[in-house]
Write a protein that holds these residues in place. Sequence first.
Motif, PDB file in Angstrom:
ATOM      1  N   GLY A  76       0.790  -1.226   0.000  1.00 55.11           N
ATOM      2  CA  GLY A  76       0.000   0.000   0.000  1.00 55.11           C
ATOM      3  C   GLY A  76       0.819   1.271   0.000  1.00 55.11           C
ATOM      4  O   GLY A  76       0.278   2.358   0.222  1.00 55.11           O
ATOM      5  N   MET A  77       2.124   1.174  -0.286  1.00 47.25           N
ATOM      6  CA  MET A  77       3.012   2.327  -0.204  1.00 47.25           C
ATOM      7  C   MET A  77       2.549   3.482  -1.101  1.00 47.25           C
ATOM      8  O   MET A  77       2.446   4.633  -0.653  1.00 47.25           O
ATOM      9  N   SER A  78       2.264   3.210  -2.366  1.00 42.67           N
ATOM     10  CA  SER A  78       1.901   4.278  -3.312  1.00 42.67           C
ATOM     11  C   SER A  78       0.640   5.004  -2.869  1.00 42.67           C
ATOM     12  O   SER A  78       0.553   6.240  -2.953  1.00 42.67           O
ATOM     13  N   PHE A  79      -0.333   4.250  -2.380  1.00 41.53           N
ATOM     14  CA  PHE A  79      -1.588   4.847  -1.918  1.00 41.53           C
ATOM     15  C   PHE A  79      -1.324   5.777  -0.743  1.00 41.53           C
ATOM     16  O   PHE A  79      -1.852   6.896  -0.682  1.00 41.53           O
ATOM     17  N   ALA A  80      -0.489   5.336   0.192  1.00 43.23           N
ATOM     18  CA  ALA A  80      -0.204   6.143   1.383  1.00 43.23           C
ATOM     19  C   ALA A  80       0.560   7.410   1.031  1.00 43.23           C
ATOM     20  O   ALA A  80       0.272   8.490   1.558  1.00 43.23           O
ATOM     21  N   VAL A  81       1.526   7.305   0.122  1.00 40.65           N
ATOM     22  CA  VAL A  81       2.386   8.438  -0.207  1.00 40.65           C
ATOM     23  C   VAL A  81       1.614   9.539  -0.916  1.00 40.65           C
ATOM     24  O   VAL A  81       1.765  10.728  -0.592  1.00 40.65           O
ATOM     25  N   VAL A  82       0.764   9.186  -1.872  1.00 46.92           N
ATOM     26  CA  VAL A  82       0.060  10.217  -2.634  1.00 46.92           C
ATOM     27  C   VAL A  82      -0.916  10.991  -1.742  1.00 46.92           C
ATOM     28  O   VAL A  82      -1.048  12.215  -1.864  1.00 46.92           O
ATOM     29  N   LEU A  83      -1.583  10.305  -0.814  1.00 52.77           N
ATOM     30  CA  LEU A  83      -2.473  11.002   0.121  1.00 52.77           C
ATOM     31  C   LEU A  83      -1.678  11.916   1.036  1.00 52.77           C
ATOM     32  O   LEU A  83      -2.066  13.059   1.304  1.00 52.77           O
ATOM     33  N   ASN A  84      -0.539  11.418   1.508  1.00 53.43           N
ATOM     34  CA  ASN A  84       0.286  12.213   2.424  1.00 53.43           C
ATOM     35  C   ASN A  84       0.759  13.502   1.764  1.00 53.43           C
ATOM     36  O   ASN A  84       0.640  14.596   2.333  1.00 53.43           O
ATOM     37  N   GLU A  85       1.309  13.393   0.570  1.00 57.04           N
ATOM     38  CA  GLU A  85       1.853  14.574  -0.095  1.00 57.04           C
ATOM     39  C   GLU A  85       0.750  15.563  -0.458  1.00 57.04           C
ATOM     40  O   GLU A  85       0.942  16.784  -0.367  1.00 57.04           O
ATOM     41  N   LEU A  86      -0.407  15.055  -0.876  1.00 58.12           N
ATOM     42  CA  LEU A  86      -1.528  15.943  -1.211  1.00 58.12           C
ATOM     43  C   LEU A  86      -1.983  16.725   0.021  1.00 58.12           C
ATOM     44  O   LEU A  86      -2.195  17.943  -0.049  1.00 58.12           O
ATOM     45  N   ALA A  87      -2.124  16.030   1.142  1.00 56.52           N
ATOM     46  CA  ALA A  87      -2.582  16.692   2.366  1.00 56.52           C
ATOM     47  C   ALA A  87      -1.564  17.715   2.854  1.00 56.52           C
ATOM     48  O   ALA A  87      -1.908  18.866   3.167  1.00 56.52           O
ATOM     49  N   LEU A  88      -0.291  17.329   2.914  1.00 55.94           N
ATOM     50  CA  LEU A  88       0.741  18.227   3.441  1.00 55.94           C
ATOM     51  C   LEU A  88       0.899  19.460   2.551  1.00 55.94           C
ATOM     52  O   LEU A  88       1.027  20.589   3.052  1.00 55.94           O
ATOM     53  N   ALA A  89       0.880  19.281   1.246  1.00 58.04           N
ATOM     54  CA  ALA A  89       1.024  20.415   0.335  1.00 58.04           C
ATOM     55  C   ALA A  89      -0.125  21.401   0.500  1.00 58.04           C
ATOM     56  O   ALA A  89       0.081  22.624   0.504  1.00 58.04           O
ATOM     57  N   ASN A  90      -1.337  20.912   0.644  1.00 54.16           N
ATOM     58  CA  ASN A  90      -2.478  21.809   0.831  1.00 54.16           C
ATOM     59  C   ASN A  90      -2.395  22.546   2.155  1.00 54.16           C
ATOM     60  O   ASN A  90      -2.771  23.721   2.246  1.00 54.16           O
ATOM     61  N   LEU A  91      -1.918  21.892   3.191  1.00 50.09           N
ATOM     62  CA  LEU A  91      -1.737  22.557   4.484  1.00 50.09           C
ATOM     63  C   LEU A  91      -0.728  23.703   4.370  1.00 50.09           C
ATOM     64  O   LEU A  91      -0.887  24.749   5.003  1.00 50.09           O
ATOM     65  N   MET A  92       0.311  23.491   3.571  1.00 51.62           N
ATOM     66  CA  MET A  92       1.326  24.534   3.381  1.00 51.62           C
ATOM     67  C   MET A  92       0.805  25.697   2.534  1.00 51.62           C
ATOM     68  O   MET A  92       1.165  26.855   2.752  1.00 51.62           O
ATOM     69  N   LEU A  93      -0.048  25.382   1.560  1.00 55.15           N
ATOM     70  CA  LEU A  93      -0.588  26.435   0.698  1.00 55.15           C
ATOM     71  C   LEU A  93      -1.640  27.275   1.414  1.00 55.15           C
ATOM     72  O   LEU A  93      -1.670  28.504   1.286  1.00 55.15           O
ATOM     73  N   GLY A  94      -2.496  26.629   2.176  1.00 51.60           N
ATOM     74  CA  GLY A  94      -3.671  27.298   2.714  1.00 51.60           C
ATOM     75  C   GLY A  94      -3.479  28.042   4.023  1.00 51.60           C
ATOM     76  O   GLY A  94      -4.285  28.921   4.351  1.00 51.60           O
ATOM     77  N   PHE A  95      -2.399  27.731   4.766  1.00 57.07           N
ATOM     78  CA  PHE A  95      -2.267  28.328   6.103  1.00 57.07           C
ATOM     79  C   PHE A  95      -0.820  28.692   6.427  1.00 57.07           C
ATOM     80  O   PHE A  95       0.126  28.057   5.938  1.00 57.07           O
ATOM     81  N   ASP A  96      -0.692  29.703   7.251  1.00 59.92           N
ATOM     82  CA  ASP A  96       0.563  29.935   7.964  1.00 59.92           C
ATOM     83  C   ASP A  96       0.428  29.240   9.310  1.00 59.92           C
ATOM     84  O   ASP A  96      -0.645  29.271   9.935  1.00 59.92           O
ATOM     85  N   TRP A  97       1.528  28.645   9.774  1.00 59.54           N
ATOM     86  CA  TRP A  97       1.457  27.776  10.949  1.00 59.54           C
ATOM     87  C   TRP A  97       2.295  28.309  12.096  1.00 59.54           C
ATOM     88  O   TRP A  97       3.382  28.837  11.885  1.00 59.54           O
ATOM     89  N   GLU A  98       1.766  28.115  13.281  1.00 57.58           N
ATOM     90  CA  GLU A  98       2.466  28.534  14.494  1.00 57.58           C
ATOM     91  C   GLU A  98       2.240  27.488  15.570  1.00 57.58           C
ATOM     92  O   GLU A  98       1.120  27.021  15.770  1.00 57.58           O
ATOM     93  N   SER A  99       3.311  27.133  16.243  1.00 56.19           N
ATOM     94  CA  SER A  99       3.202  26.178  17.338  1.00 56.19           C
ATOM     95  C   SER A  99       2.514  26.815  18.533  1.00 56.19           C
ATOM     96  O   SER A  99       2.570  28.031  18.718  1.00 56.19           O
ATOM     97  N   THR A 100       1.897  26.007  19.353  1.00 58.67           N
ATOM     98  CA  THR A 100       1.231  26.514  20.553  1.00 58.67           C
ATOM     99  C   THR A 100       2.192  26.643  21.728  1.00 58.67           C
ATOM    100  O   THR A 100       1.806  27.088  22.796  1.00 58.67           O
ATOM    101  N   LYS A 101       3.458  26.241  21.514  1.00 52.87           N
ATOM    102  CA  LYS A 101       4.439  26.300  22.593  1.00 52.87           C
ATOM    103  C   LYS A 101       5.826  26.302  21.982  1.00 52.87           C
ATOM    104  O   LYS A 101       6.007  26.089  20.779  1.00 52.87           O
TER     105      LYS A 101
END
Length: 486
Positions: free
Chosen positions: A432-457
């Motif tokens: 299931g490697m290919s299935f896992a990788v494509v979902l991971n990269e899609l999710a992470l890339a969208n998180l980087m595009l849509g938001f600026d991120w700050e840790s809570t601590k």
Amino acid sequence: MIMIFLLWVIFFYTILSFTKHVTGKKSNTIPSPLRLPVIGNLHQLGRHPHRSLCYLSHRYGPVMLVHFGVVPVLIISSAEVARDVLKTHDRVFASRPKSKVYEKVLYGDLHIGSAPYGEYWRKTRSVFVTHLLSNKLVQSFRDVRQEEVNLLMEKIRKSNSLPVNLSELFSRLTNDVVSRVALGKKYGGTGIDLKELTERLLRLAGAFTVGTFVPWLAWIDWIRGLDRQRAKTKKEFDEIYEKVIQDHEDKDGHGTDFVDVLLAIQRDKSIGLEINRMHIKAIIVDAFVGGTDSSSTLLEWEMTELLRHPNCLKRLQEEVRTVCKDRSSVSEDDIKDMKYLNAVLKETLRLHPSIPLMVPHETIEDVNLRGYHIPAGTMVMINAWAIGREAATWGPDAESFRPERHLNSSADFRGQDFELIPFGAGRRMCPGMSFAVVLNELALANLMLGFDWESTKDQTETDVAESTGAMIRPMLPLYAIATPTT
């Protein structure tokens, strides 16, 4: 008097073992730490066996024999020896040891992850590779992945810049994607919470079972309630999957989710694999359990490390926003142009493989490994966590999160480069490697595009503290503040 006698027996046995250990070594004796009577080397494993075994290998070498109770286990801790095991002698090391845990929780030998090497395993794996996780079928679910990632983004936007529990959101994302792909629809929050049940199953599967390694102390597992809990969890899974299969049979559809495909194979019988309902349930467990928790754990570790390393976070955001300039979301077609995104994925897999001690192998015949005689039936564990931190391979900063190391490196995680094997390699590599990788990269890339991120601590080394169990995730839930970019 009996207690005194037993203490003397243990003392004598320990002295005898120590004498043999320091004076009786032969050139072909596998290096091994001194073990205690009954428990063997279990006392040396600690809360995180992958770490303890890594430190022991620094003293005893990349091929090391330890004893879990009365069971001898060969530990492999270097890329070069892993190549010998998973490539040179791949067939010999391709089986799995018997496990009462799998029998009581995961349909035993019908489960592809634990099935012994043989005809059933080969045909079942062929079903996965050809019918369930082929590149064509993985691509056919791209709309499902995009829809669920869009829902994830919307949930984060609704946080109004308050801290969000990313651990919970990532877990729900992967659960919902795999539910739709494998079962045809989401089952979380409908009275059947597969997410909670899967998490419970993984905790039980990773719990230490005394009876496996010291059979005459198996009664301890009964007192702990492990057998009862495992039986209960398996029963609940069985009831859910029975309902899922029945629903698919009642609609008599010809859809493309995994259950539809498996029922078609059952009817057709053209591939030479006779499967019944138990086989179908076991294969669904493989797909569901293997595709949910490990995928969400990888996202957790990526975001954890990026928040701890703001420069890496900024560089990744710049890459994603350059590729997707003036766009509101990232598509799977965009990902191929994101080199740093792939480097972040590789670096996270190197430092934080979801299963640091890969699922045990077992030799099917005698074999010579690096001058050592390994008899048939030997349990073998490969420490992917130790291999990913080898200074000889990765340099003096092997413990540091530095995605840049992968930008000019050809090493990949697809089973050909043994310094990076989070998905395994050879015959027993995760299908299931290919299935896992494509979902991971899609999710992470969208998180980087849509938001600026700050840790809570303030991010420190304590923020990479690990959970216990077979699958290792961050010990504490990951919270962060997301500020929409538009």
